[in-house]
Design a protein around this motif. Structure first.
Motif, PDB file in Angstrom:
ATOM      1  N   ILE A 177     -60.460  22.030 115.193  1.00 43.64           N
ATOM      2  CA  ILE A 177     -60.351  21.056 116.282  1.00 43.64           C
ATOM      3  C   ILE A 177     -59.225  21.444 117.231  1.00 43.64           C
ATOM      4  O   ILE A 177     -59.365  21.365 118.461  1.00 43.64           O
ATOM      5  CB  ILE A 177     -60.142  19.634 115.725  1.00 43.64           C
ATOM      6  CG1 ILE A 177     -61.423  19.148 115.031  1.00 43.64           C
ATOM      7  CG2 ILE A 177     -59.744  18.663 116.839  1.00 43.64           C
ATOM      8  CD1 ILE A 177     -61.257  17.848 114.282  1.00 43.64           C
ATOM      9  N   VAL A 178     -58.121  21.906 116.667  1.00 47.89           N
ATOM     10  CA  VAL A 178     -57.028  22.419 117.511  1.00 47.89           C
ATOM     11  C   VAL A 178     -57.541  23.587 118.353  1.00 47.89           C
ATOM     12  O   VAL A 178     -57.254  23.684 119.559  1.00 47.89           O
ATOM     13  CB  VAL A 178     -55.828  22.869 116.649  1.00 47.89           C
ATOM     14  CG1 VAL A 178     -54.806  23.626 117.499  1.00 47.89           C
ATOM     15  CG2 VAL A 178     -55.171  21.670 115.988  1.00 47.89           C
ATOM     16  N   GLY A 179     -58.324  24.460 117.728  1.00 48.61           N
ATOM     17  CA  GLY A 179     -58.903  25.587 118.459  1.00 48.61           C
ATOM     18  C   GLY A 179     -59.801  25.131 119.590  1.00 48.61           C
ATOM     19  O   GLY A 179     -59.796  25.717 120.683  1.00 48.61           O
ATOM     20  N   ALA A 180     -60.566  24.060 119.364  1.00 45.68           N
ATOM     21  CA  ALA A 180     -61.448  23.529 120.413  1.00 45.68           C
ATOM     22  C   ALA A 180     -60.636  22.961 121.574  1.00 45.68           C
ATOM     23  O   ALA A 180     -61.011  23.126 122.746  1.00 45.68           O
ATOM     24  CB  ALA A 180     -62.368  22.461 119.832  1.00 45.68           C
ATOM     25  N   VAL A 181     -59.529  22.298 121.264  1.00 43.74           N
ATOM     26  CA  VAL A 181     -58.660  21.769 122.324  1.00 43.74           C
ATOM     27  C   VAL A 181     -58.074  22.919 123.145  1.00 43.74           C
ATOM     28  O   VAL A 181     -57.983  22.848 124.377  1.00 43.74           O
ATOM     29  CB  VAL A 181     -57.531  20.907 121.718  1.00 43.74           C
ATOM     30  CG1 VAL A 181     -56.497  20.539 122.779  1.00 43.74           C
ATOM     31  CG2 VAL A 181     -58.109  19.658 121.080  1.00 43.74           C
ATOM     32  N   VAL A 182     -57.705  23.986 122.461  1.00 41.29           N
ATOM     33  CA  VAL A 182     -57.176  25.163 123.166  1.00 41.29           C
ATOM     34  C   VAL A 182     -58.242  25.790 124.043  1.00 41.29           C
ATOM     35  O   VAL A 182     -58.026  26.054 125.241  1.00 41.29           O
ATOM     36  CB  VAL A 182     -56.640  26.198 122.150  1.00 41.29           C
ATOM     37  CG1 VAL A 182     -56.330  27.532 122.854  1.00 41.29           C
ATOM     38  CG2 VAL A 182     -55.391  25.675 121.454  1.00 41.29           C
ATOM     39  N   MET A 183     -59.431  26.023 123.467  1.00 41.28           N
ATOM     40  CA  MET A 183     -60.511  26.696 124.189  1.00 41.28           C
ATOM     41  C   MET A 183     -61.066  25.857 125.327  1.00 41.28           C
ATOM     42  O   MET A 183     -61.551  26.384 126.324  1.00 41.28           O
ATOM     43  CB  MET A 183     -61.641  27.049 123.227  1.00 41.28           C
ATOM     44  CG  MET A 183     -61.271  28.082 122.180  1.00 41.28           C
ATOM     45  SD  MET A 183     -60.965  29.699 122.894  1.00 41.28           S
ATOM     46  CE  MET A 183     -62.601  30.111 123.508  1.00 41.28           C
ATOM     47  N   GLY A 184     -60.993  24.534 125.180  1.00 41.03           N
ATOM     48  CA  GLY A 184     -61.530  23.655 126.210  1.00 41.03           C
ATOM     49  C   GLY A 184     -60.482  23.256 127.230  1.00 41.03           C
ATOM     50  O   GLY A 184     -60.232  23.966 128.205  1.00 41.03           O
ATOM     51  N   PRO A 185     -59.836  22.103 127.052  1.00 49.33           N
ATOM     52  CA  PRO A 185     -58.921  21.589 128.078  1.00 49.33           C
ATOM     53  C   PRO A 185     -57.778  22.519 128.457  1.00 49.33           C
ATOM     54  O   PRO A 185     -57.493  22.710 129.645  1.00 49.33           O
ATOM     55  CB  PRO A 185     -58.382  20.310 127.430  1.00 49.33           C
ATOM     56  CG  PRO A 185     -59.406  19.907 126.426  1.00 49.33           C
ATOM     57  CD  PRO A 185     -59.998  21.185 125.920  1.00 49.33           C
ATOM     58  N   LEU A 186     -57.100  23.126 127.484  1.00 49.71           N
ATOM     59  CA  LEU A 186     -55.880  23.864 127.804  1.00 49.71           C
ATOM     60  C   LEU A 186     -56.149  25.184 128.523  1.00 49.71           C
ATOM     61  O   LEU A 186     -55.522  25.472 129.551  1.00 49.71           O
ATOM     62  CB  LEU A 186     -55.066  24.104 126.526  1.00 49.71           C
ATOM     63  CG  LEU A 186     -54.428  22.844 125.927  1.00 49.71           C
ATOM     64  CD1 LEU A 186     -53.689  23.173 124.639  1.00 49.71           C
ATOM     65  CD2 LEU A 186     -53.489  22.185 126.932  1.00 49.71           C
TER      66      LEU A 186
END
Length: 300
Positions: A53-62
């Protein structure tokens, strides 16, 4: 007090608008695909979810905020001429140029820092993606204005890097990564990205940006995209026929869907392009992708 809350709420909305939430799925879906390829499961083990999930936040919004904020900052000359960008927070002064560059830097630092939670290999890939995003937008490199490189950066970032990032989040050993899927993804991403350069052709030409569409013209750019789409479709048939990555049980579906997808590209995409056709085509492409996910994981 309510005025302060409204102002802060508007600022948050403006920051989110620069990050283009509609784009987040464009990188999160390939990221999930890489996870699926590494685990052979529709849903990864529960104990992996927090990191992923942290990876998804990185790959998406950030990552998107990092690369799009800096892109908007350096694209102002063409954005002022582009009706599609009329509601950009930078154009009407809601966000200043200085604030946009600061947002880009802060998002880039946060993306790389958080990605270390996922893993060192994943974090290294995120760092490369951010640097590539800056190289795309920032002079003197500014790959956006170098015909061919503008396509390569986006196609590789979405078609190959996305699945590779998902794979690395599960398995940092990249030696077993199915590179042919990366190739197919890159071809499909190029085919879907090229029409976006047609949508911005007039604004880019007026601003003097030598994108691939400006350099080679609408017709040639369209044909290059169509050729990449046909190559991606043909490769999927070959992979299914040989049972390489794509299960052989999908061959019949591939044989049926490939002509549909090729015809759809011809109908939905054209030298005078709007984003509606791209969205419809990408949505249609999700059907064989979803079937692959169910077949690859043994659900079907």
């Amino acid at each position: 007090m309510s005025t302060v809350v409204q102002v802060r709420g508007q600022r948050v909305r403006d920051v989110v608008a620069i990050g283009r939430p509609a784009f987040w799925v464009v990188s999160i879906v390939p990221y999930y695909t890489g996870i699926l390829l590494a685990t052979h499961r529709l849903f990864p083990p529960v104990h992996e979810w927090p990191r992923l999930i942290v990876g998804a936040v990185v790959m998406g919004p950030l990552v998107w905020l990092a690369v799009l904020a800096v892109n908007d900052a350096y694209d102002l000359p063409s954005d002022r001429l582009n009706p599609r960008k009329a509601k950009s927070p930078l154009l009407d002064g809601r966000i200043t140029l200085r604030t946009a560059t600061r947002l880009a830097f802060a998002a880039a630092v946060a993306a790389v820092g958080l990605s270390l939670v996922v893993g060192v290999v994943f974090a290294f890939g995120v760092l490369l993606a951010v640097l590539l995003g800056y190289a795309y937008s920032v002079p003197p490199v500014r790959l956006k204005t170098r015909a061919g490189f503008d396509v390569a950066v986006n196609a590789l970032a979405l078609g190959a890097f996305g699945p590779l990032a998902g794979w690395a989040a599960i398995n940092p050993d990249l030696s077993d990564f199915p590179w042919l899927m990366g190739l197919q993804g890159t071809l499909a991403a190029a085919a879907l990205y090229l029409p976006t350069t047609l949508a911005d052709l007039e604004a880019d030409r007026a601003a003097g940006y030598q994108t691939i569409a400006v350099r080679y013209g609408a017709r040639t750019t369209y044909l290059i995209g169509y050729g990449a789409w046909i190559a991606a479709a043909a490769l999927s048939v070959i992979l299914a026929a040989t049972g390489t990555i794509i299960p052989r049980s999908m061959l019949l579906l591939e044989v049926v869907m490939v002509p549909v997808l090729i015809l759809a590209y011809g109908k939905l995409i054209g030298p005078r392009q709007s984003f509606k056709g791209i969205v419809v085509l990408a949505s249609l492409f999700l059907f064989p992708c979803g079937t692959f996910a169910l077949t690859y994981t043994g659900v079907l």
